[in-house]
Design a protein around this motif. Structure first.
Motif, PDB file in Angstrom:
ATOM      1  N   ASN B 158       0.860  -1.182   0.000  1.00  0.00           N
ATOM      2  CA  ASN B 158       0.000   0.000   0.000  1.00  0.00           C
ATOM      3  C   ASN B 158       0.897   1.233   0.000  1.00  0.00           C
ATOM      4  O   ASN B 158       2.120   1.127   0.189  1.00  0.00           O
ATOM      5  CB  ASN B 158      -0.912  -0.018   1.236  1.00  0.00           C
ATOM      6  CG  ASN B 158      -2.153   0.828   1.060  1.00  0.00           C
ATOM      7  OD1 ASN B 158      -2.236   1.671   0.168  1.00  0.00           O
ATOM      8  ND2 ASN B 158      -3.133   0.618   1.921  1.00  0.00           N
ATOM      9  N   SER B 159       0.274   2.380  -0.204  1.00  0.00           N
ATOM     10  CA  SER B 159       1.088   3.579  -0.360  1.00  0.00           C
ATOM     11  C   SER B 159       0.339   4.801   0.136  1.00  0.00           C
ATOM     12  O   SER B 159      -0.886   4.869   0.052  1.00  0.00           O
ATOM     13  CB  SER B 159       1.411   3.748  -1.854  1.00  0.00           C
ATOM     14  OG  SER B 159       1.964   5.011  -2.096  1.00  0.00           O
ATOM     15  N   GLU B 160       1.099   5.736   0.687  1.00  0.00           N
ATOM     16  CA  GLU B 160       0.540   7.057   0.970  1.00  0.00           C
ATOM     17  C   GLU B 160       0.919   8.003  -0.159  1.00  0.00           C
ATOM     18  O   GLU B 160       0.590   9.175  -0.121  1.00  0.00           O
ATOM     19  CB  GLU B 160       1.064   7.568   2.330  1.00  0.00           C
ATOM     20  CG  GLU B 160       0.446   6.809   3.487  1.00  0.00           C
ATOM     21  CD  GLU B 160       0.939   7.268   4.842  1.00  0.00           C
ATOM     22  OE1 GLU B 160       2.092   7.719   4.949  1.00  0.00           O
ATOM     23  OE2 GLU B 160       0.165   7.165   5.798  1.00  0.00           O
ATOM     24  N   ILE B 195       3.823   1.546   2.487  1.00  0.00           N
ATOM     25  CA  ILE B 195       3.502   0.656   3.592  1.00  0.00           C
ATOM     26  C   ILE B 195       3.873  -0.775   3.234  1.00  0.00           C
ATOM     27  O   ILE B 195       3.468  -1.283   2.180  1.00  0.00           O
ATOM     28  CB  ILE B 195       2.006   0.785   3.941  1.00  0.00           C
ATOM     29  CG1 ILE B 195       1.812   2.157   4.597  1.00  0.00           C
ATOM     30  CG2 ILE B 195       1.538  -0.330   4.864  1.00  0.00           C
ATOM     31  CD1 ILE B 195       0.443   2.662   4.585  1.00  0.00           C
ATOM     32  N   MET B 202       1.391  -4.026   9.593  1.00  0.00           N
ATOM     33  CA  MET B 202       1.839  -3.027   8.624  1.00  0.00           C
ATOM     34  C   MET B 202       2.896  -2.114   9.241  1.00  0.00           C
ATOM     35  O   MET B 202       2.848  -1.814  10.430  1.00  0.00           O
ATOM     36  CB  MET B 202       0.662  -2.126   8.211  1.00  0.00           C
ATOM     37  CG  MET B 202      -0.470  -2.813   7.508  1.00  0.00           C
ATOM     38  SD  MET B 202      -1.635  -1.587   6.836  1.00  0.00           S
ATOM     39  CE  MET B 202      -2.413  -0.940   8.302  1.00  0.00           C
ATOM     40  N   GLN B 203       3.829  -1.658   8.426  1.00  0.00           N
ATOM     41  CA  GLN B 203       4.790  -0.639   8.825  1.00  0.00           C
ATOM     42  C   GLN B 203       4.922   0.370   7.690  1.00  0.00           C
ATOM     43  O   GLN B 203       5.059  -0.005   6.528  1.00  0.00           O
ATOM     44  CB  GLN B 203       6.165  -1.256   9.130  1.00  0.00           C
ATOM     45  CG  GLN B 203       6.176  -2.171  10.348  1.00  0.00           C
ATOM     46  CD  GLN B 203       6.118  -1.424  11.677  1.00  0.00           C
ATOM     47  OE1 GLN B 203       6.119  -0.189  11.719  1.00  0.00           O
ATOM     48  NE2 GLN B 203       6.035  -2.173  12.767  1.00  0.00           N
ATOM     49  N   ARG B 204       4.905   1.637   8.051  1.00  0.00           N
ATOM     50  CA  ARG B 204       5.002   2.711   7.069  1.00  0.00           C
ATOM     51  C   ARG B 204       6.379   3.355   7.187  1.00  0.00           C
ATOM     52  O   ARG B 204       6.955   3.398   8.275  1.00  0.00           O
ATOM     53  CB  ARG B 204       3.910   3.740   7.401  1.00  0.00           C
ATOM     54  CG  ARG B 204       4.009   5.086   6.721  1.00  0.00           C
ATOM     55  CD  ARG B 204       3.366   6.182   7.582  1.00  0.00           C
ATOM     56  NE  ARG B 204       3.908   6.170   8.941  1.00  0.00           N
ATOM     57  CZ  ARG B 204       5.040   6.763   9.294  1.00  0.00           C
ATOM     58  NH1 ARG B 204       5.747   7.422   8.412  1.00  0.00           N
ATOM     59  NH2 ARG B 204       5.473   6.691  10.525  1.00  0.00           N
ATOM     60  N   ARG B 234      11.330  -2.466   8.773  1.00  0.00           N
ATOM     61  CA  ARG B 234      10.622  -2.336  10.053  1.00  0.00           C
ATOM     62  C   ARG B 234       9.708  -3.530  10.330  1.00  0.00           C
ATOM     63  O   ARG B 234       9.206  -3.684  11.440  1.00  0.00           O
ATOM     64  CB  ARG B 234       9.764  -1.058  10.062  1.00  0.00           C
ATOM     65  CG  ARG B 234      10.576   0.209  10.134  1.00  0.00           C
ATOM     66  CD  ARG B 234       9.680   1.427  10.225  1.00  0.00           C
ATOM     67  NE  ARG B 234       8.921   1.446  11.492  1.00  0.00           N
ATOM     68  CZ  ARG B 234       8.003   2.364  11.782  1.00  0.00           C
ATOM     69  NH1 ARG B 234       7.710   3.307  10.913  1.00  0.00           N
ATOM     70  NH2 ARG B 234       7.367   2.322  12.934  1.00  0.00           N
ATOM     71  N   HIS B 408      10.319  -1.577  18.241  1.00  0.00           N
ATOM     72  CA  HIS B 408       9.422  -0.414  18.316  1.00  0.00           C
ATOM     73  C   HIS B 408       8.681  -0.412  19.656  1.00  0.00           C
ATOM     74  O   HIS B 408       8.887  -1.287  20.480  1.00  0.00           O
ATOM     75  CB  HIS B 408       8.455  -0.357  17.120  1.00  0.00           C
ATOM     76  CG  HIS B 408       7.434  -1.451  17.071  1.00  0.00           C
ATOM     77  ND1 HIS B 408       6.490  -1.536  16.086  1.00  0.00           N
ATOM     78  CD2 HIS B 408       7.211  -2.519  17.880  1.00  0.00           C
ATOM     79  CE1 HIS B 408       5.727  -2.590  16.303  1.00  0.00           C
ATOM     80  NE2 HIS B 408       6.143  -3.202  17.369  1.00  0.00           N
ATOM     81  N   GLU B 409       7.834   0.610  19.843  1.00  0.00           N
ATOM     82  CA  GLU B 409       7.080   0.808  21.086  1.00  0.00           C
ATOM     83  C   GLU B 409       8.016   0.818  22.293  1.00  0.00           C
ATOM     84  O   GLU B 409       7.773   0.150  23.298  1.00  0.00           O
ATOM     85  CB  GLU B 409       5.972  -0.247  21.243  1.00  0.00           C
ATOM     86  CG  GLU B 409       4.837   0.246  22.139  1.00  0.00           C
ATOM     87  CD  GLU B 409       3.720  -0.794  22.335  1.00  0.00           C
ATOM     88  OE1 GLU B 409       3.505  -1.609  21.430  1.00  0.00           O
ATOM     89  OE2 GLU B 409       3.094  -0.759  23.403  1.00  0.00           O
TER      90      GLU B 409
END
Lengths: 481, 451
Positions: B158-160, B195, B202-204, B234, B408-409
């Motif tokens: 996917n993509s932004e 993404i 998912m990771q962006r 990621r 992460h987190e």
């Protein structure tokens, strides 16, 4: 009280340029001539001022006027956009010609006849800049300064700012939308530095809303912010390093609701969900919180900073349930994303100004109150963190990870609030943080009117609120490992 | 394809036109009783496009004007601004500023920059390289950028979007000491955000390139592929247990860390005693091998300026030499408050360059040995009054110089004083995409909070 804001908006925005409904029609027809699905014109005039005090004196102030018209053409998922800072017919047509170039064929939209919704206004269409004389503004700032300094000899610096904005907007859409709004907004902020034994700390407090300046004089609000800023700073003088690791966290009521804004709200904005880029995408109907949690976004609260009579696409605002007893219910929509997701707009299409495109944005986001007495919640914690004031937050909507930074927090030891700890960032995962909520207080509060939300480089005023909340496990980013 | 419309950005007005407006504003201020005044008139024009999943998403034409004035009535001042350049708007704006100045208190430190510090000559710093691409060409570039990301790996699902932005602007500043100067600038960028997805989630991630000249930009394919690689790496992120470890900041984040240093040595923070670096002039803030230079007149650089926002000539200097703080970041007002001279930094620092060290990324990982390589930060948990630092982070766990897995987190926390003193190495992998240039920074120890 009902006021015809559309009439007032027309007088302010269109009349000076000699623009009438025919000109709006002609511009929209020019857009539609290019076979787009629809488009709109957003006229705006913003008048703003800001007064600043330091060293006990008001030494600087500024006044700004900004006006223009944004023209948007939409075709499927495409948006063409242009604007002008001159509200005159030739500039309108020029912007329309640039905006419509997004599409060359496909749309079948036809210009609809004007229709305007009318409902009781949530705030008075006043010009807040005119609600106090310049002398009185200066005196108010000086009184706040004196009140802060009077609290404690350890106060070394007091900075106070007082600001007001009056936004007048008018939206005309090819779907027949014709709506106007006059939006006042005021803001006061007090920031102090205290010094003791070579250690310096800061504290700040502020508030505001869609009201006139008189609001700060009522109920001792302005002086109350002075006392609150000093109280926070003095507490920080005694703060010890914050713990590091995963702890039980109790969040105080009000502004700590920034948790909901970051962890939940952004991830439920329509654009991210249409594109499938949010950690909440496709999860309507799923359990994403404990059954104790009901979260709404409500743009209809009278006089609040995040409220609007209509959003920036002319849609009346509403109260949208996001999470009902733990189950994900709905998204926040503007018209573009609502159409593409075959949903109804929710009055959340907002833009920073005529020079920006509308996006799905929050208004006032809050959690409904629960059953528990806040004291009972604190008493139930053996070891944890009690965080009552926060700075900013941020979220990665795709992974769902979010942060918010505490500026006033205490250790809870054996059910009692003990030592203050230094500020620390809290990090969690949006889609599961509310599943760890084990107690919800009966003390719903809203923030004092200080929130500004940033997205895609656009800032808009927002509000948050919540009752006291107990979260069984949240990561606290202190230094004491 | 949308029709190609006119050049990307509207043509800039003639500089003489803006100079005339500045002159008109200063004359109006004098006529309305101001004893001194300064004014800036600006024009900006931009075209931005985004393409998502191969289709145009937005095409935006920007064109903005501005006019701002500050008047002084003796030592009292007032400011006002508008986007309207008509004579009646100039009159009203000056009137608003004068009305304010009648209510503000006399401030002995207020006033224009001292005349002898104003720039006498305004060298051409090579900051203006207009890019005449049509909207159609811009869309093609954005499409190429995103396509390269989507093609790199099937897990890029996917993509932004991919984006192109080109901006041109002209600002003219003048004051009643007789200074009047302005110069045009351009800024172009390509960006991509995609993404990656696997069974775990998912990771962006994103990447961008920016420059004054289109020839300074990375290719669309390079930007797209870098965005995709950053998102892919990621995937499979885990958490870490709470611990104290050395931390390596990636160059783009190291720039932010130096940004906190700059914010703490700004005049405004110092005279308000709102900085953890108070009274540190002439003392070591960093280890001996750290030198930070300001080079305001680098040709073609993003942070370059021949004069600052009050007309003061910019000049080369060392801000930190061998770890020792040599100077603050001052404008005329804060300098007077501190009993010092302006450093030509009204409006901020211009090209602050942390002298690069000899080590590349792989060598820095080896020096890190076992610890955290931070590649993204979240939130604003930096207190410049106390120096306390606590932010959300993601990156990679490294053991014996080798990357083990993405994390992460988590948060990283420390005190900026100790973090600066604890710089163990400056990388040679310099990020030049802004007014601060810096390579990776290896810090001796921070607290990582996680599980």
């Amino acid at each position: 009280m009902t006021t015809d804001t559309l009439v007032l908006a027309r007088q302010q925005l269109l009349a000076p340029a000699g623009l009438g409904e025919n000109d709006l029609h002609r511009t929209l027809a020019c857009l539609l001539d290019h076979a787009i699905d629809g488009g709109d014109l957003y006229f705006q005039q913003r008048r703003a001022e800001s007064w600043g005090l330091e060293d006990g004196q008001v030494k600087n102030a500024s006044h700004a006027i900004q006006q223009g018209v944004g023209v948007r053409a939409v075709s499927g998922e495409k948006t063409g956009f242009a604007y002008s800072d001159e509200i005159v017919p030739p500039a309108l047509l020029e912007a329309a010609t640039a905006a419509r170039s997004i599409a060359r064929s496909g749309g079948e939209a036809r210009l609809q006849v004007w229709r305007s919704a009318q409902r009781p206004a949530l705030y008075e269409p006043l010009d807040p800049l005119e609600t106090l004389s310049a002398n009185a503004k200066v005196r108010l700032l000086e009184a706040v300064d004196a009140e802060a300094r009077r609290q404690d000899p350890r106060v070394t610096q007091v900075m106070v700012s007082l600001a007001a904005v009056r936004d007048t907007i008018l939206v005309a859409g090819s779907d027949g939308t014709l709506a106007g709004d006059l939006r006042p907004l005021v803001r006061l902020n007090v920031s102090v530095i205290v010094e003791h034994g070579g250690r310096r700390e800061q504290g700040s407090s502020g508030g505001g809303g869609r009201v006139g300046y008189g609001w700060f004089l009522d109920q001792d609000r302005a002086l109350g912010h002075a006392r609150e800023a000093v109280r926070q700073a003095l507490i920080n003088l005694d703060a010890v390093p914050a713990p590091a690791g995963t702890l039980t966290v109790v969040l105080g009521p009000g502004w700590p609701g920034i948790l909901l804004h970051e962890a939940i709200g952004h991830g439920l904005e329509g654009d991210f969900n249409r594109k499938g880029t949010s950690a909440f995408s496709g999860r309507i109907g799923e359990r994403v919180a404990a059954p104790l949690c009901t979260v709404v976004d409500d743009g209809t609260l009278a006089n609040r900073r995040g409220s609007l009579n209509i959003d920036d696409e002319g849609t009346p605002t509403q109260c949208t349930t996001l999470i009902e007893r733990g189950v994900l219910k709905g998204y926040l929509q503007d018209t573009l994303n609502a159409r593409l997701m075959k949903a109804a707009p929710t009055g959340n299409g907002r833009r920073e100004s005529y020079a920006h495109l509308p996006l799905p944005r929050m208004t006032n986001t809050y959690m409904l109150p629960g059953e528990h007495d806040p004291a009972e919640i604190l008493a139930s914690v053996e070891r944890g963190l009690y965080a009552v004031n926060f700075g900013g937050g941020q979220v990665d909507i795709t992974s769902g990870k979010f942060v918010f930074s505490a500026s006033e927090a205490y250790l809870i030891e054996n059910g009692r609030v003990t030592r203050p700890v230094k500020g620390a960032t809290l990090i969690g995962n949006g889609p599961d943080v509310l599943t760890k909520v084990s107690m919800v207080g009966n003390d719903l509060q809203f923030d004092a009117g200080v929130g500004t939300c940033g997205k895609d480089g656009q800032s808009v005023p927002v509000g948050v609120g919540q009752p006291t909340l107990k979260i069984e496990a949240l990561t606290v980013g202190g230094t004491q490992a | 394809m949308p029709e190609a419309i006119a050049p990307t950005t509207a043509p800039l007005p003639a500089r003489e036109h803006l100079e005339t407006l500045v002159g008109d504003i200063l004359a109006e201020a004098r006529a309305q009783g101001a004893t001194a005044a300064e004014a800036a008139v600006s024009f900006g024009s931009a075209l931005t496009v985004t393409v998502r999943l191969g289709e145009v998403e937005t095409l935006e034409h920007h064109r903005q004007r501005g006019l701002a004035v500050t008047v002084y009535h003796g030592r009292s001042r007032g400011s006002a601004s508008t986007a309207d350049w008509r004579p009646e708007a100039i009159r009203d704006t000056v009137q608003s500023a004068c009305a304010i100045a009648r209510h503000t208190a006399a401030d002995p430190y207020a006033g224009l920059a001292d005349p002898e510090r104003l720039a006498r000559e305004i060298p051409d710093l090579d900051l203006y390289h207009p890019w005449t691409l049509s909207a159609g060409e811009a869309i093609e570039l954005a499409r190429e950028c995103e396509a390269a990301a989507l093609a790199l790996d099937p897990r890029i699902r996917n993509s932004e979007g991919g984006g192109v932005a080109t901006r041109a602007g002209l600002v003219v500043y003048g004051n009643s000491h007789g200074f009047c100067g302005g110069y045009p600038t351009t800024r172009h960028s390509l960006n991509c955000s995609v993404i990656a997805q696997d069974t775990e989630g998912m990771q962006r991630n994103h990447w961008y390139t920016v420059g004054r000249d289109r020839d300074d930009l990375e290719t669309p394919v390079a930007v797209g592929q870098q965005a995709a690689r950053r998102a892919l790496r990621r995937l499979g992120s885990r958490r870490l247990e709470t611990r104290r470890v050395p931390v390596l900041f990636a160059p783009e984040l190291a720039r932010g860390l130096i940004g906190h240093f700059v914010a703490a040595i700004r005049g405004g923070a110092l005279y308000r005693k709102a900085s953890f670096l108070l009274d540190r002039l002439g003392t070591p803030v960093f280890p001996e091998f750290v030198t930070i230079r300001e080079r305001p007149r680098l040709p073609g650089a993003l942070g370059s300026a021949p004069f600052d926002s009050e007309g003061v000539a910019t000049a080369d200097r060392d801000v930190v030499a061998n770890g020792v703080l040599q100077g603050y970041v001052l404008d005329s007002y804060s300098a007077r408050r501190l009993g010092m001279r302006t450093t030509g930094n009204a409006g901020g620092a211009h090209n602050l360059i942390v002298e690069p060290g000899p080590l590349g990324h792989e060598e820095l990982l080896r020096q890190l040995d076992t610890g955290l390589w931070v590649t993204e930060l979240l939130g604003h948990g930096v207190n410049l009054v106390t120096g306390d630092y606590s932010r959300g982070a993601s990156g990679f766990w490294v053991e014996k110089g080798r990357i083990q897995y993405p994390v992460h987190e988590i948060t990283i926390a420390g005190h900026l004083n100790e973090m600066f003193e604890g710089v163990a190495a400056v990388g040679g992998d310099v990020d030049v995409r802004g007014g601060i240039r810096c390579g990776s920074l290896l810090l001796e120890r921070m607290t990582v909070a996680g599980e």
